[in-house]
Design a protein around this motif. Structure first.
Motif, mmCIF file in Angstrom:
data_model
loop_
_atom_site.group_PDB
_atom_site.id
_atom_site.type_symbol
_atom_site.label_atom_id
_atom_site.label_comp_id
_atom_site.label_asym_id
_atom_site.label_seq_id
_atom_site.Cartn_x
_atom_site.Cartn_y
_atom_site.Cartn_z
ATOM 1 N N ALA A 1 53.621 45.536 43.224
ATOM 2 C CA ALA A 1 53.934 44.131 43.482
ATOM 3 C C ALA A 1 52.820 43.476 44.271
ATOM 4 N N ILE A 2 52.785 42.148 44.225
ATOM 5 C CA ILE A 2 51.932 41.352 45.095
ATOM 6 C C ILE A 2 52.812 40.311 45.769
ATOM 7 N N ILE A 3 52.657 40.180 47.084
ATOM 8 C CA ILE A 3 53.452 39.235 47.866
ATOM 9 C C ILE A 3 52.530 38.142 48.367
ATOM 10 N N VAL A 4 52.804 36.909 47.953
ATOM 11 C CA VAL A 4 52.012 35.742 48.337
ATOM 12 C C VAL A 4 52.878 34.942 49.298
ATOM 13 N N ALA A 5 52.672 35.157 50.601
ATOM 14 C CA ALA A 5 53.598 34.604 51.592
ATOM 15 C C ALA A 5 53.003 34.774 52.978
ATOM 16 N N PRO A 6 53.559 34.068 53.975
ATOM 17 C CA PRO A 6 53.161 34.354 55.355
ATOM 18 C C PRO A 6 53.487 35.800 55.694
ATOM 19 N N ARG A 7 52.685 36.390 56.557
ATOM 20 C CA ARG A 7 52.910 37.791 56.922
ATOM 21 C C ARG A 7 54.301 38.004 57.512
ATOM 22 N N ALA A 8 54.887 36.977 58.131
ATOM 23 C CA ALA A 8 56.216 37.123 58.720
ATOM 24 C C ALA A 8 57.244 37.572 57.701
ATOM 25 N N ARG A 9 57.037 37.258 56.420
ATOM 26 C CA ARG A 9 57.973 37.663 55.366
ATOM 27 C C ARG A 9 58.018 39.183 55.189
ATOM 28 N N SER A 10 56.904 39.849 55.466
ATOM 29 C CA SER A 10 56.831 41.274 55.157
ATOM 30 C C SER A 10 56.527 42.144 56.368
ATOM 31 N N ARG A 11 56.264 41.526 57.525
ATOM 32 C CA ARG A 11 55.792 42.304 58.683
ATOM 33 C C ARG A 11 56.787 43.369 59.121
ATOM 34 N N ALA A 12 58.065 43.123 58.978
ATOM 35 C CA ALA A 12 59.069 44.092 59.432
ATOM 36 C C ALA A 12 59.346 45.178 58.400
ATOM 37 N N LEU A 13 58.699 45.102 57.250
ATOM 38 C CA LEU A 13 59.012 46.023 56.149
ATOM 39 C C LEU A 13 57.971 47.127 56.029
ATOM 40 N N ASN A 14 58.431 48.314 55.692
ATOM 41 C CA ASN A 14 57.538 49.403 55.301
ATOM 42 C C ASN A 14 57.448 49.370 53.781
ATOM 43 N N LEU A 15 56.342 48.869 53.271
ATOM 44 C CA LEU A 15 56.190 48.677 51.830
ATOM 45 C C LEU A 15 55.493 49.858 51.158
ATOM 46 N N SER A 16 55.272 50.929 51.914
ATOM 47 C CA SER A 16 54.814 52.217 51.375
ATOM 48 C C SER A 16 53.498 52.139 50.613
ATOM 49 N N GLY A 17 52.648 51.204 50.964
ATOM 50 C CA GLY A 17 51.359 51.107 50.287
ATOM 51 C C GLY A 17 51.471 50.785 48.813
ATOM 52 N N ARG A 18 52.499 50.006 48.434
ATOM 53 C CA ARG A 18 52.725 49.691 47.022
ATOM 54 C C ARG A 18 52.469 48.223 46.701
ATOM 55 N N THR A 19 52.185 47.423 47.723
ATOM 56 C CA THR A 19 52.104 45.981 47.494
ATOM 57 C C THR A 19 50.752 45.416 47.917
ATOM 58 N N PHE A 20 50.244 44.509 47.105
ATOM 59 C CA PHE A 20 49.126 43.666 47.491
ATOM 60 C C PHE A 20 49.699 42.566 48.388
ATOM 61 N N LEU A 21 49.014 42.233 49.467
ATOM 62 C CA LEU A 21 49.519 41.227 50.406
ATOM 63 C C LEU A 21 48.506 40.097 50.544
ATOM 64 N N HIS A 22 48.877 38.910 50.106
ATOM 65 C CA HIS A 22 48.003 37.738 50.220
ATOM 66 C C HIS A 22 48.708 36.692 51.066
ATOM 67 N N ASP A 23 48.110 36.334 52.210
ATOM 68 C CA ASP A 23 48.733 35.332 53.057
ATOM 69 C C ASP A 23 48.703 33.966 52.390
ATOM 70 N N TYR A 24 49.811 33.221 52.562
ATOM 71 C CA TYR A 24 49.901 31.881 51.980
ATOM 72 C C TYR A 24 50.982 31.083 52.693
ATOM 73 N N ASP A 25 50.618 29.881 53.129
ATOM 74 C CA ASP A 25 51.567 28.968 53.770
ATOM 75 C C ASP A 25 51.694 27.733 52.891
ATOM 76 N N HIS A 26 52.774 27.639 52.142
ATOM 77 C CA HIS A 26 52.900 26.543 51.179
ATOM 78 C C HIS A 26 52.997 25.180 51.880
ATOM 79 N N ALA A 27 53.489 25.166 53.139
ATOM 80 C CA ALA A 27 53.604 23.892 53.854
ATOM 81 C C ALA A 27 52.237 23.283 54.151
ATOM 82 N N ALA A 28 51.220 24.126 54.266
ATOM 83 C CA ALA A 28 49.867 23.633 54.531
ATOM 84 C C ALA A 28 49.087 23.384 53.243
ATOM 85 N N ASP A 29 49.767 23.529 52.099
ATOM 86 C CA ASP A 29 49.110 23.399 50.788
ATOM 87 C C ASP A 29 49.775 22.270 50.013
#
Length: 790
Positions: free
Chosen positions: A629-657
């Motif tokens: 998977a790839i998660i396009v979101a602020p880090r706060a969405r995934s920071r509490a999760l152990n994603l087991s090295g399976r996800t691409f993580l791209h920071d994105y704040d839609h409110a600033a876009d």
């Protein structure tokens, strides 16, 4: 018996269209020196996934899907549930029907491929091996023609086109006739000199006008798929730079010429028809449809779990100023390290961004003859950079780099492969372990810089790249005292696929050059002045430092430490301590997958680092195995999760876009690149024979370009078996990429309307898309609809 062919179709064959369609189905294959992940189905993404599976069953001989027994095993293990099957198949068919179809799969006739003349001869004549022979002959010629650094003899015709060179060479080649292909040289001499005319003549003689010529030509190329993919790479590189390259068409003409020669020699012994057998087999079609549905069911459980986790995650809150921000590549290996860095230093904020960090450059390393692209392969780099050395230490630096360069060249040569070490014996093998070291410590490593004098235009270019990077990673305010730009790279000995473990965003190279260029630019006073004019104000007390995450060992190297201001020395010391602790934790997490669970903690780092220098180590690290998977979101969405090295993580704040330009770029580039990586691993797992490169222990480097498995055969594409298998089980679960975007559906829909490539991948089910809206998650439905994930 005289060979009879059907009369040519009365409808004129649009040859160029058929050739063009066949050529477009072939994926590119990058050479080993900058090997990057490639979607092997990139030429088929214009077709829905089920249709592409059916097409490949016709032309390749198998659909790119797990076998029935594998799906049933996943069902018994609970990896696929009744609920997953019910959701995948819909209300019209009971899940039990899917189970029955796979249980009865052993009674279904085996799939088949459209036959070449060589294929038909092998089926109808005893002890015939023409398909292998033809592949070997073409492969040997291509290895000599395209060679970059191995052969001591080059074809005298290498400056001519591929087809012209082969035609001249083949007219003097006695090997086919010695093998039993009578009058081969006469057949070659009779061929038209123009490759397109040759293709037309062969199609007419073989009676291919009565079948789908695109499928027939595609089948021809798949018998030499590795070299076809390399030719596609060469053609693609020239096309991106505005040049015409017909090398893949030339290769197709060569392959058809062999079939024509075989037809003339053996036409009395077989009845060949280019037409497919009847494909109206309802049982076979049902099985194929069922397998596609099982693949979807296999993905649903993972998607549902991740969707619920992300939807339940806390919303981004107003952030205090972090002590430091650390920007890492979106690579799945970064997820593990970022998670442990955040645990080691809670006041450090980590950020995910494409690992070239917005600096699309072609870099000329010290002593290199030509620059190498260090940006995603979707781009043509508009800038060039080079290594700049300190005049006082220039000699030592050049000597050290020359030694390492010579060692690297030796690693890529035939002498360093496993087969050579095995033959030469342990004495020679031991000598390979002693890599040359720098003659003396150097005061400062070469510093990469854009070429040309420092001028206003150069500073404008640097400022534009910095602005683009910061805005696209949603980092325009609240800068910490330290900003770490951390690329990644790997190290392994005696590994032709070493560059496959480096950064795909940097074109199959480590990301240190891009990170250092970005950090140095962000520290430049004139660049900061220009950024302020553009609306981005870096505080005077923010200092940028570049680093490199060594993914094989989870060590991090920081660069230009001698330039750190005294005011920030304590900050850097604290960051280095946190990075070291994160490395220790990351190694402990990875230890079980490396077979080091029982290793004492004090010895673990040494064992893991030693893997990189071990010439017998076929699994220095797992790369991007098990990406899903790839998660396009602020880090706060995934920071509490152990994603087991399976996800691409791209920071994105839609409110600033507000104008969706950032999301536009993310969906068009990082998401597409992630899909390429995902589908390469997927293909290498579901069908290692057709899409992988086989057993790494048997690899022989060919011309510095790719590998043979053994002493010959086709150039092998894809990943080695050891990249996805630990010797007992597969380490990659083949699921198509799931894309999670934290943005309103309307904004995502707006972007998809103007981005045909990601829209095509989605509408044709090559990837999946989910929109995160607050505590709700919605799945994209082909054509533009959405359904809520519950």
């Amino acid at each position: 018996m005289k060979l009879a062919f059907p009369e040519p179709s009365p409808v004129a064959l649009d040859l160029d269209l058929a050739i063009g369609r066949a050529l477009s189905r072939i994926p590119p294959l990058w050479p080993l020196k900058h090997f990057v992940a490639v979607n092997p189905f990139v030429g088929l993404s214009g077709q829905p996934f089920p249709e592409a599976c059916a097409l490949l069953e016709r032309t390749a001989g198998a659909a790119p899907l797990l076998q029935p027994a594998e799906f049933l095993a996943l069902y018994r293990e609970g990896a696929i549930t009744e609920a997953d099957l019910a959701e995948a198949v819909g209300p019209s068919t009971p899940p039990s029907r899917l189970i029955q179809t796979l249980t009865a799969a052993s009674t279904v006739p085996a799939s088949y491929a459209l036959g070449t003349v060589a294929d038909v001869l092998d089926r109808k004549l005893p002890h015939a091996h023409w398909a292998v022979f033809v592949t070997e002959e073409i492969s040997k010629f291509c290895a000599t023609y395209f060679d970059e650094n191995q052969t001591t003899w080059r074809s005298p015709w290498y400056r001519t086109g591929l087809f012209a060179a082969w035609r001249e060479s083949a007219r003097h080649d006695l090997n086919p006739e010695a093998f039993g292909l009578q009058n081969f040289r006469a057949a070659v001499a009779s061929l038209p000199a123009d490759p397109t005319d040759c293709i037309a003549a062969c199609l007419t003689a073989l009676g291919a006008a009565r079948t789908d010529p695109t499928d027939f030509l595609h089948r021809q190329l798949l018998t030499i798929s590795g070299w076809a993919a390399y030719c596609q790479y060469l053609a693609r590189e020239d096309t991106m730079r505005g040049r015409i390259n017909n090398v893949l068409r030339d290769l197709l003409a060569i392959r058809l010429a062999f079939d024509l020669a075989l037809h003339r020699a053996f036409g009395r012994k077989i009845a060949f028809s280019a037409e497919l057998p009847s494909d109206a087999d309802p049982v076979r079609n049902e099985l194929l449809s069922a397998l596609v549905t099982w693949q979807t069911a296999y993905e649903l459980g993972y998607q549902r779990t991740l969707a619920r986790q992300l939807a339940a995650a806390p919303m981004p809150a107003a952030a205090l100023r972090p002590s430091a921000q650390a920007v890492f590549c979106i690579d799945v290996r970064s997820e593990v390290f970022r998670r442990h860095l955040e645990a080691a230093a809670p006041t450090v904020a980590t950020i995910g961004f494409a690992g070239f960090f917005g600096f699309p450059i072609a870099h000329r390393p010290l002593l290199a003859g030509s620059p190498a692209t260090r940006c995603p392969v979707l781009l043509v780099p508009p800038y060039e950079s080079s290594d700049v050395v300190d005049p006082e230490t220039a000699f030592d630096e050049r000597e050290a780099y020359a030694g390492r360069g010579a060692w690297k060249a030796f690693q890529n040569s035939a002498a360093s492969c496993f087969a050579f070490v095995e033959t030469a014996g342990l004495v020679f093998g031991a000598s390979l372990t002693r890599q040359p070291r720098a003659a003396a410590p150097v005061c400062r490593s070469p510093v990469p810089a854009l070429t040309g004098d420092e001028s206003p235009s150069k500073l404008d270019a640097l400022a534009a790249m910095c602005e683009g990077a910061l805005r696209n990673m949603s980092l325009t305010t609240n800068f910490g005292r330290l900003l770490l730009i951390c690329g990644h790279g790997s190290t392994s000995a005696n590994n032709p696929y070493a560059s496959a473990l480096d950064c795909g965003a940097c074109g199959g190279h480590a990301g240190d050059v891009n990170a250092r260029l970005a950090a140095n630019a962000l520290n430049h006073p004139e660049v900061r002045t220009r950024l302020a004019v553009r609306g981005i104000h870096l505080p005077a007390d923010t200092w940028c430092v570049a680093g490199l995450h060594h993914t094989a060992s989870d060590d991090v190297t920081l660069f230009e430490l001698d330039r750190i201001p005294a005011s920030h020395s304590a900050d850097v010391a604290e960051l280095r301590l946190a990075l070291a602790r994160a490395g220790e934790s990351s190694r402990r997490e990875r230890a079980p997958s490396l077979g080091l669970s029982a290793t004492p903690p004090a010895e673990l780092a040494g064992h893991i680092r030693a893997r990189s220098d071990d010439i017998a180590q076929v699994r220095p690290e797992w790369g991007l195995a098990n990406n899903a998977a790839i998660i396009v979101a602020p880090r706060a969405r995934s920071r509490a999760l152990n994603l087991s090295g399976r996800t691409f993580l791209h920071d994105y704040d839609h409110a600033a876009d507000s104008d969706a330009k950032v999301l536009d770029l993310i969906l068009a580039a990082p998401v597409v690149v992630a899909s390429w990586i995902n589908l390469q691993y997927y293909a290498s797992r579901v069908d290692p024979v057709r899409y992988g490169s086989g057993n790494k222990v048997l690899h022989n480097v060919v011309g510095g370009l790719g590998v043979f498995e053994g002493n010959g055969g086709d150039l092998r594409p894809g990943l080695p078996l050891q990249s996805i298998h630990d010797g007992e089980k597969f380490m990659h679960e083949p699921r198509r990429l799931s894309v999670f975007v934290a943005a309103p559906r309307e904004k995502i829909q707006f972007v998809l309307a103007r981005q045909p490539t990601p829209r095509e991948l989605l509408d044709h089910s090559w990837i999946h898309l989910f929109a995160l809206e607050g505590a709700r998650c919605f799945r994209y439905v082909a054509g533009g609809g959405w359904s809520e994930v519950t």
